[in-house]
Every structure is written in structure tokens, then in C-alpha cells.
Design an enzyme around this catalytic site. Structure first.
Site, PDB file in Angstrom:
ATOM      1  N   ILE A  30       0.828  -1.218   0.000  1.00 40.43           N
ATOM      2  CA  ILE A  30       0.000   0.000   0.000  1.00 40.43           C
ATOM      3  C   ILE A  30       0.859   1.263   0.000  1.00 40.43           C
ATOM      4  O   ILE A  30       0.400   2.340  -0.361  1.00 40.43           O
ATOM      5  CB  ILE A  30      -0.956  -0.036   1.224  1.00 40.43           C
ATOM      6  CG1 ILE A  30      -2.177   0.837   0.991  1.00 40.43           C
ATOM      7  CG2 ILE A  30      -0.243   0.364   2.514  1.00 40.43           C
ATOM      8  CD1 ILE A  30      -3.293   0.592   1.995  1.00 40.43           C
ATOM      9  N   ASN A  86      11.871  -8.415   6.852  1.00 37.05           N
ATOM     10  CA  ASN A  86      12.255  -7.694   8.062  1.00 37.05           C
ATOM     11  C   ASN A  86      11.815  -8.493   9.284  1.00 37.05           C
ATOM     12  O   ASN A  86      10.742  -9.098   9.278  1.00 37.05           O
ATOM     13  CB  ASN A  86      11.599  -6.319   8.075  1.00 37.05           C
ATOM     14  CG  ASN A  86      12.050  -5.452   6.913  1.00 37.05           C
ATOM     15  OD1 ASN A  86      13.216  -5.499   6.521  1.00 37.05           O
ATOM     16  ND2 ASN A  86      11.137  -4.671   6.355  1.00 37.05           N
ATOM     17  N   HIS A  99       6.345 -11.802   5.812  1.00 40.91           N
ATOM     18  CA  HIS A  99       6.094 -11.373   4.436  1.00 40.91           C
ATOM     19  C   HIS A  99       7.420 -11.088   3.762  1.00 40.91           C
ATOM     20  O   HIS A  99       8.338 -10.550   4.365  1.00 40.91           O
ATOM     21  CB  HIS A  99       5.199 -10.136   4.394  1.00 40.91           C
ATOM     22  CG  HIS A  99       5.609  -9.047   5.347  1.00 40.91           C
ATOM     23  ND1 HIS A  99       5.321  -9.094   6.690  1.00 40.91           N
ATOM     24  CD2 HIS A  99       6.304  -7.905   5.147  1.00 40.91           C
ATOM     25  CE1 HIS A  99       5.810  -8.018   7.269  1.00 40.91           C
ATOM     26  NE2 HIS A  99       6.428  -7.278   6.362  1.00 40.91           N
TER      27      HIS A  99
HETATM   28  P1  AMP Z   1       7.288  -4.491   7.302  1.00 42.28           P
HETATM   29  O1  AMP Z   1       7.579  -3.063   7.697  1.00 42.28           O
HETATM   30  O2  AMP Z   1       8.467  -5.240   6.783  1.00 42.28           O
HETATM   31  O3  AMP Z   1       6.565  -5.220   8.416  1.00 42.28           O
HETATM   32  O4  AMP Z   1       6.305  -4.403   6.063  1.00 42.28           O
HETATM   33  C1  AMP Z   1       4.931  -4.244   6.209  1.00 42.28           C
HETATM   34  C2  AMP Z   1       4.453  -3.688   4.904  1.00 42.28           C
HETATM   35  O5  AMP Z   1       3.055  -3.859   4.819  1.00 42.28           O
HETATM   36  C3  AMP Z   1       4.741  -2.196   4.716  1.00 42.28           C
HETATM   37  O6  AMP Z   1       5.557  -2.006   3.577  1.00 42.28           O
HETATM   38  C4  AMP Z   1       3.349  -1.586   4.540  1.00 42.28           C
HETATM   39  O7  AMP Z   1       3.318  -0.534   3.617  1.00 42.28           O
HETATM   40  C5  AMP Z   1       2.536  -2.790   4.087  1.00 42.28           C
HETATM   41  N1  AMP Z   1       1.117  -2.732   4.364  1.00 42.28           N
HETATM   42  C6  AMP Z   1       0.529  -2.428   5.538  1.00 42.28           C
HETATM   43  N2  AMP Z   1      -0.803  -2.481   5.419  1.00 42.28           N
HETATM   44  C7  AMP Z   1      -1.060  -2.843   4.133  1.00 42.28           C
HETATM   45  C8  AMP Z   1      -2.244  -3.069   3.394  1.00 42.28           C
HETATM   46  N3  AMP Z   1      -3.467  -2.945   3.939  1.00 42.28           N
HETATM   47  N4  AMP Z   1      -2.137  -3.427   2.099  1.00 42.28           N
HETATM   48  C9  AMP Z   1      -0.923  -3.548   1.529  1.00 42.28           C
HETATM   49  N5  AMP Z   1       0.233  -3.353   2.180  1.00 42.28           N
HETATM   50  C10 AMP Z   1       0.166  -2.999   3.473  1.00 42.28           C
END
Ligand code: AMP
Length: 113
Positions: A30, A86, A99
Site C-alpha cells: 500500500i 524484516n 512477508h
Molecule cells: P514491514 O515493515 O516489513 O513489516 O512491512 C509491512 C508492509 O506492509 C509495509 O511495507 C506496509 O506498507 C505494508 N502494508 C501495511 N498495510 C497494508 C495493506 N493494507 N495493504 C498492503 N500493504 C500494506
């Protein structure tokens, strides 16, 4: 504990899904940090890399195989891309559901800041 990613898996909130099978889901981040920024997740809730167990080895391997498939389908496989997972605070993890980030479409710096 379930996260927002479980809601995406269950289609309770929308996401721009680029791949799905019984075990894996991939959708566009997102808040993209590169022209292509896709998250590949297992449908199984595993909070962090620290929680991956031996029995998850094939599932975790499938994250890589899915990333490879997406890179080819979106045609950035030859140019290149980065895969990132991460873990916890110092790793910058904000969603506690493992992820794999796929980042592509521009030259990425190294080392990360
Ligand atoms: P991390 O910081 O490695 O935990 O990555 C989490 C990722 O999830 C971040 O890059 C966010 O931008 C992404 N994220 C959070 N909420 C959503 C969502 N609803 N849809 C898509 N990506 C998301």
C-alpha cells in the site's frame, strides 16, 4: 495474534492481489518503496522469521518460488529485484505476519540505510 494481513487473506479488506493459491498470497504494498513493491505472504499465520519451524520449510521455500514466478510474470526478472524479510524492531518489521517484500523497477542502494 492476527494482523491486517489475515483480513486481506480473508478478503475482509481489499488488496491489489497479484498471485494466490491455497497457501500463498501476494499483493501490492500500500506504500510502495519502488516502482514495483509486492508482498508475498503465507496464508498460515507466522508472526516473525523467529517463529518459522522446521515443518514450515517447504512453505517458506514457496515464498521464494512465488517471488521468482511474479518477477518473471511482471518481466523484471532479468533486470533484477530485491527480496527482503524484516524481523522485529531493528529489522523494521511493522506487521507481525511474515512477508517477503519484492522490490523492483529502480536501482536499489546497498547497504540499506
Ligand atoms: P514491514 O515493515 O516489513 O513489516 O512491512 C509491512 C508492509 O506492509 C509495509 O511495507 C506496509 O506498507 C505494508 N502494508 C501495511 N498495510 C497494508 C495493506 N493494507 N495493504 C498492503 N500493504 C500494506
Amino acid at each position: 495474534m492476527s494482523t491486517i494481513f489475515t483480513k486481506i487473506i480473508q478478503k475482509e479488506i481489499p488488496a491489489d492481489i497479484v498471485y494466490e493459491d491455497d497457501e500463498i498470497l501476494a499483493f501490492r504494498d500500500i506504500s510502495p518503496q519502488a516502482p514495483e513493491h509486492i508482498l508475498v505472504i503465507p496464508k498460515k499465520e507466522i508472526p516473525t522469521v523467529n517463529d518459522i519451524e522446521d515443518a514450515d520449510a517447504i512453505l517458506v521455500g514457496k515464498l521464494f518460488l512465488t517471488a521468482k514466478k511474479i518477477a518473471k510474470e511482471l518481466a523484471f526478472d532479468e533486470k533484477g529485484y530485491r527480496l527482503v524479510m524484516n524481523c522485529n524492531e531493528d529489522g523494521g518489521q511493522t506487521v507481525n505476519h511474515i512477508h517477503m517484500h519484492i522490490l523492483a523497477g529502480r536501482q536499489l542502494s546497498w547497504p540499506p540505510g
